[in-house]
Design a protein around this motif. Sequence first.
Motif, PDB file in Angstrom:
ATOM      1  N   VAL A  79       4.233   5.628 -12.397  1.00 14.40           N
ATOM      2  CA  VAL A  79       3.243   5.108 -11.469  1.00 14.40           C
ATOM      3  C   VAL A  79       3.759   3.843 -10.817  1.00 14.40           C
ATOM      4  O   VAL A  79       4.362   2.992 -11.461  1.00 14.40           O
ATOM      5  CB  VAL A  79       1.930   4.852 -12.241  1.00 14.40           C
ATOM      6  CG1 VAL A  79       1.078   3.835 -11.523  1.00 14.40           C
ATOM      7  CG2 VAL A  79       1.167   6.152 -12.421  1.00 14.40           C
ATOM      8  N   ASP A  80       3.543   3.755  -9.525  1.00 12.76           N
ATOM      9  CA  ASP A  80       4.005   2.623  -8.736  1.00 12.76           C
ATOM     10  C   ASP A  80       2.809   1.695  -8.560  1.00 12.76           C
ATOM     11  O   ASP A  80       1.879   2.005  -7.835  1.00 12.76           O
ATOM     12  CB  ASP A  80       4.497   3.178  -7.392  1.00 12.76           C
ATOM     13  CG  ASP A  80       5.248   2.152  -6.590  1.00 12.76           C
ATOM     14  OD1 ASP A  80       5.233   0.981  -6.977  1.00 12.76           O
ATOM     15  OD2 ASP A  80       5.825   2.535  -5.573  1.00 12.76           O
ATOM     16  N   GLU A  93       0.647  -1.584  -7.474  1.00 15.08           N
ATOM     17  CA  GLU A  93       0.661  -2.533  -6.380  1.00 15.08           C
ATOM     18  C   GLU A  93      -0.768  -3.018  -6.184  1.00 15.08           C
ATOM     19  O   GLU A  93      -1.709  -2.276  -6.397  1.00 15.08           O
ATOM     20  CB  GLU A  93       1.148  -1.826  -5.125  1.00 15.08           C
ATOM     21  CG  GLU A  93       1.422  -2.746  -3.998  1.00 15.08           C
ATOM     22  CD  GLU A  93       1.802  -1.928  -2.778  1.00 15.08           C
ATOM     23  OE1 GLU A  93       2.315  -2.506  -1.847  1.00 15.08           O
ATOM     24  OE2 GLU A  93       1.547  -0.717  -2.780  1.00 15.08           O
ATOM     25  N   VAL A  94      -0.910  -4.265  -5.778  1.00 14.63           N
ATOM     26  CA  VAL A  94      -2.255  -4.793  -5.608  1.00 14.63           C
ATOM     27  C   VAL A  94      -2.547  -5.005  -4.133  1.00 14.63           C
ATOM     28  O   VAL A  94      -1.737  -5.553  -3.407  1.00 14.63           O
ATOM     29  CB  VAL A  94      -2.405  -6.139  -6.358  1.00 14.63           C
ATOM     30  CG1 VAL A  94      -3.789  -6.709  -6.145  1.00 14.63           C
ATOM     31  CG2 VAL A  94      -2.143  -5.924  -7.831  1.00 14.63           C
ATOM     32  N   ALA A  95      -3.674  -4.529  -3.681  1.00 12.24           N
ATOM     33  CA  ALA A  95      -4.099  -4.786  -2.309  1.00 12.24           C
ATOM     34  C   ALA A  95      -5.566  -5.141  -2.337  1.00 12.24           C
ATOM     35  O   ALA A  95      -6.343  -4.548  -3.069  1.00 12.24           O
ATOM     36  CB  ALA A  95      -3.877  -3.556  -1.452  1.00 12.24           C
ATOM     37  N   GLU A 149      -7.758  -5.840   0.601  1.00 12.61           N
ATOM     38  CA  GLU A 149      -8.609  -5.220   1.603  1.00 12.61           C
ATOM     39  C   GLU A 149      -7.744  -4.426   2.568  1.00 12.61           C
ATOM     40  O   GLU A 149      -6.577  -4.711   2.747  1.00 12.61           O
ATOM     41  CB  GLU A 149      -9.392  -6.292   2.371  1.00 12.61           C
ATOM     42  CG  GLU A 149      -8.486  -7.400   2.875  1.00 12.61           C
ATOM     43  CD  GLU A 149      -9.243  -8.471   3.620  1.00 12.61           C
ATOM     44  OE1 GLU A 149     -10.336  -8.174   4.117  1.00 12.61           O
ATOM     45  OE2 GLU A 149      -8.720  -9.588   3.713  1.00 12.61           O
ATOM     46  N   SER A 150      -8.352  -3.435   3.176  1.00 15.29           N
ATOM     47  CA  SER A 150      -7.633  -2.606   4.127  1.00 15.29           C
ATOM     48  C   SER A 150      -8.000  -3.014   5.540  1.00 15.29           C
ATOM     49  O   SER A 150      -9.150  -2.949   5.933  1.00 15.29           O
ATOM     50  CB  SER A 150      -8.009  -1.138   3.931  1.00 15.29           C
ATOM     51  OG  SER A 150      -7.323  -0.620   2.846  1.00 15.29           O
ATOM     52  N   LEU A 151      -7.006  -3.463   6.281  1.00 14.88           N
ATOM     53  CA  LEU A 151      -7.244  -3.804   7.679  1.00 14.88           C
ATOM     54  C   LEU A 151      -6.404  -2.870   8.529  1.00 14.88           C
ATOM     55  O   LEU A 151      -5.238  -2.652   8.225  1.00 14.88           O
ATOM     56  CB  LEU A 151      -6.833  -5.252   7.959  1.00 14.88           C
ATOM     57  CG  LEU A 151      -7.600  -6.326   7.208  1.00 14.88           C
ATOM     58  CD1 LEU A 151      -7.005  -7.690   7.499  1.00 14.88           C
ATOM     59  CD2 LEU A 151      -9.066  -6.315   7.607  1.00 14.88           C
ATOM     60  N   ASN A 152      -6.993  -2.325   9.597  1.00 16.44           N
ATOM     61  CA  ASN A 152      -6.173  -1.486  10.459  1.00 16.44           C
ATOM     62  C   ASN A 152      -5.429  -2.356  11.464  1.00 16.44           C
ATOM     63  O   ASN A 152      -5.568  -3.583  11.481  1.00 16.44           O
ATOM     64  CB  ASN A 152      -6.990  -0.376  11.115  1.00 16.44           C
ATOM     65  CG  ASN A 152      -7.999  -0.903  12.109  1.00 16.44           C
ATOM     66  OD1 ASN A 152      -7.811  -1.974  12.684  1.00 16.44           O
ATOM     67  ND2 ASN A 152      -9.069  -0.159  12.306  1.00 16.44           N
ATOM     68  N   GLN A 153      -4.635  -1.723  12.296  1.00 15.74           N
ATOM     69  CA  GLN A 153      -3.798  -2.473  13.229  1.00 15.74           C
ATOM     70  C   GLN A 153      -4.609  -3.386  14.135  1.00 15.74           C
ATOM     71  O   GLN A 153      -4.198  -4.495  14.438  1.00 15.74           O
ATOM     72  CB  GLN A 153      -2.986  -1.498  14.090  1.00 15.74           C
ATOM     73  CG  GLN A 153      -1.912  -0.774  13.326  1.00 15.74           C
ATOM     74  CD  GLN A 153      -0.797  -1.705  12.892  1.00 15.74           C
ATOM     75  OE1 GLN A 153      -0.103  -2.274  13.698  1.00 15.74           O
ATOM     76  NE2 GLN A 153      -0.633  -1.867  11.588  1.00 15.74           N
ATOM     77  N   LEU A 166      -5.918  -6.363  12.224  1.00 18.41           N
ATOM     78  CA  LEU A 166      -4.817  -7.292  12.000  1.00 18.41           C
ATOM     79  C   LEU A 166      -4.526  -8.085  13.267  1.00 18.41           C
ATOM     80  O   LEU A 166      -4.280  -9.289  13.221  1.00 18.41           O
ATOM     81  CB  LEU A 166      -3.556  -6.529  11.597  1.00 18.41           C
ATOM     82  CG  LEU A 166      -3.449  -6.113  10.139  1.00 18.41           C
ATOM     83  CD1 LEU A 166      -2.207  -5.272   9.937  1.00 18.41           C
ATOM     84  CD2 LEU A 166      -3.415  -7.333   9.244  1.00 18.41           C
ATOM     85  N   GLY A 177       1.374  10.619  -8.214  1.00 22.74           N
ATOM     86  CA  GLY A 177       1.402   9.438  -9.067  1.00 22.74           C
ATOM     87  C   GLY A 177       0.976   8.155  -8.399  1.00 22.74           C
ATOM     88  O   GLY A 177       1.466   7.083  -8.734  1.00 22.74           O
ATOM     89  N   TYR A 217      -3.749   1.533   5.019  1.00 24.90           N
ATOM     90  CA  TYR A 217      -2.797   1.767   6.102  1.00 24.90           C
ATOM     91  C   TYR A 217      -1.372   1.667   5.563  1.00 24.90           C
ATOM     92  O   TYR A 217      -1.140   0.982   4.566  1.00 24.90           O
ATOM     93  CB  TYR A 217      -3.044   0.748   7.216  1.00 24.90           C
ATOM     94  CG  TYR A 217      -4.327   1.042   7.949  1.00 24.90           C
ATOM     95  CD1 TYR A 217      -4.334   1.879   9.049  1.00 24.90           C
ATOM     96  CD2 TYR A 217      -5.531   0.539   7.484  1.00 24.90           C
ATOM     97  CE1 TYR A 217      -5.511   2.198   9.687  1.00 24.90           C
ATOM     98  CE2 TYR A 217      -6.718   0.861   8.117  1.00 24.90           C
ATOM     99  CZ  TYR A 217      -6.701   1.686   9.215  1.00 24.90           C
ATOM    100  OH  TYR A 217      -7.860   2.015   9.838  1.00 24.90           O
ATOM    101  N   GLU A 241       0.258  -1.442   4.139  1.00 25.06           N
ATOM    102  CA  GLU A 241      -0.221  -2.017   2.884  1.00 25.06           C
ATOM    103  C   GLU A 241       0.489  -1.432   1.667  1.00 25.06           C
ATOM    104  O   GLU A 241       0.217  -1.839   0.545  1.00 25.06           O
ATOM    105  CB  GLU A 241      -1.729  -1.777   2.748  1.00 25.06           C
ATOM    106  CG  GLU A 241      -2.519  -2.469   3.842  1.00 25.06           C
ATOM    107  CD  GLU A 241      -3.980  -2.091   3.809  1.00 25.06           C
ATOM    108  OE1 GLU A 241      -4.725  -2.747   3.079  1.00 25.06           O
ATOM    109  OE2 GLU A 241      -4.370  -1.140   4.491  1.00 25.06           O
TER     110      GLU A 241
END
Lengths: 320, 370
Positions: free
Chosen positions: A29-30, A32-34, A36-40, A43, B165, B176, B179
């Motif tokens: 498993v990769d 990663e922490v994010a 919030e999702s912002l679109n282009q 941004l 996975g 997106y 990210e």
Amino acid sequence: MFKPESADSLPIPASAATPSLIDGPELPVDVEVALESLNQWQLAVKRFMRHRMALIGLAMFCFIVLVAIIGPIVAPYNPIDIPGAIHQGGDGPSFTHPMGTDDAGRDVYTMVVNGAHISLAVGFFATVIAGIIGIIVGSISGAAGGVVDNLLMRLVDVTFAVPLLFLILVAAVFFGQGSMVALILIFGILQWGLIARLVRAQFLSLREADFVEAARAVGVGTMRITFRHILPNALGPVIVVMTLLMASNIVLEAFVSFLNFGIAATEPTWGNALSNAQNAMGDGNWWWAFFPGMAIALTVISINFVGDGLHDALDPRARL
Amino acid sequence: MSTVIDLSHVAEAAPGRSIGQKPPDDVLLDVRGLKTYFHVLDGTVPAVDGVDFQIKRGETLGLVGESGCGKSVTSLTIMRLIDIPPGEIAAGEIWFDGVDILSLSPSEMRDIRGSEMSMIFQEPMTSLNPVFTVGYQIAEAVKAHRNVSKNSARDRAIEMLAAVGIPSPERRFKQYPHELSGGMRQRVMIAMALSCDPKLIIADEPTTALDVTIQAQILELMKSIQERTGTALLLITHDLAVVAETVERIAVMYAGRIVEAGTAEEVLLDPKHPYTQGLIASIPSTVPRGQRLNVIKGTVPNPFRMPTGCRFEPRCPHAFGPCKDFDPPLRLTGPNRESACWLQYPPGELPVKETDAPPATPVPVERVGH
């Protein structure tokens, strides 16, 4: 392009096809922490908000738009009343007339405020027309290529080959007769070539983009690739150029009106005010020309600041 | 130059593979004599110049070769993603699942792309459209081929994200591309390629752009998915270590041709073609520390001036008699083992240059005088 679900449509045999994928041993498993999702676009807004000059420009521009809308309603004088001036060539700025009057005694402040919506409308709608035609022609040209592309681009070359101002003046004489709508159409129809070239150039480079090839590799259709995948990615620079075109259209309208080829001289526009003030300038009556001129300059500067901010915000290489 | 080369051994090398004939059912992909040329300003580049290989159902084949040898063009030709013009598929057949796909119309081919065969690209950073969420792009691939509702396409996309996975797939669905890290994006690309249960996946250097630890994860993922779904895999790479770990069979490509093919073990442990031998000898770990690394002398031939004989001849340490003038066809050297080298031919089958023989009918020269 999405077909609605029908009764006989095949649901994906999720359980039949790939149960083993889910039930299989734990996959690496990769992580990663994010947050919030912002679109282009979101941004871009975020980047724009960090651009101080652009924000100042935007505030100025909003103020000008506000003045254009509510200004005429709250203006103290009727723009077409001719009360007559006390001094020949107009009265200077005073408490009753903060920007002075013209030679017929009309309030310059009322004139500036009433001219705002005409200048903005010409600038905005002419640019929108040029933008719509330019984006359609440029998309077709860039997506189709070959003979179609060649013909459309030669058409653009022709629109560039004829001096724009000359064409505008001729067209204004023949079709304009002082109408604002005619002026908007003339500006729009004569200026789409620039946008079309830009859109085409964007298409040519995006057509080779990896994500376009990847979309083709999963079987996405040509129309969908052109309008859903390429076009949104091509719009950034187009929006910037359209902003700058709007500023230049406002100057152009004032210029054409100044030459008495634009909006009918009886209308209170900035260009007309400048034109009418020509003789008074010799008498030292600066206010009659100064305030409409400042209005044009401030509007153009504010729009150019916004355009500069958009340029940085929409740059695909820019990172937050 | 008019020597007729005996081609009987080619038929021997490829039983049941005569042109125009449907391959047996267990063969998923059969590429025969494929030639892809590019017509550019300076002339014609024969990027792929007579490539032959087969992939059986559920099999993994590694296509190995150095940059510019035509690996990627081969894969793009199989997907029919070559821009024509400037490209041209000059000759050959590509049998996929019993159909010669070169005879299909563009819309029939579009139906196959993504559903029957799909592709994973080299650059995960740029292969996703920045304006859409990753979930949208997987769902789009599903909707391009299956007549399903928006919701079931979405469910399928989330299921695929989980399958490759990616943790908390519901949340990732809405994110997106910018990210996600490179490894995550390549997982998304794999999810997209797998979303319609293809029979063949073409992976064009899927790990080249990733760092070593992520490379291992992605290879592990592809291997485990391949084993569980039974999808055939064409893995294109320049990295011998990658193929050694991942595939059952290897085909080695040089200057637009397959020069050697066989099981991974056979090719890596007992290379028959001097080019393959050179490649394996140049792996740094085979050389004791402190010694100069082995290299293959010379450079890849200029595509505008390909050698008339064997394309590897100018660099080959074993070049002899026929190599300069005659191009060796692939020859069966064992069960499922092929090599295109004159060293593998018995002396009796070697072609002989004709110039040693006297000219057939000398052209009479007439003197014109007064």
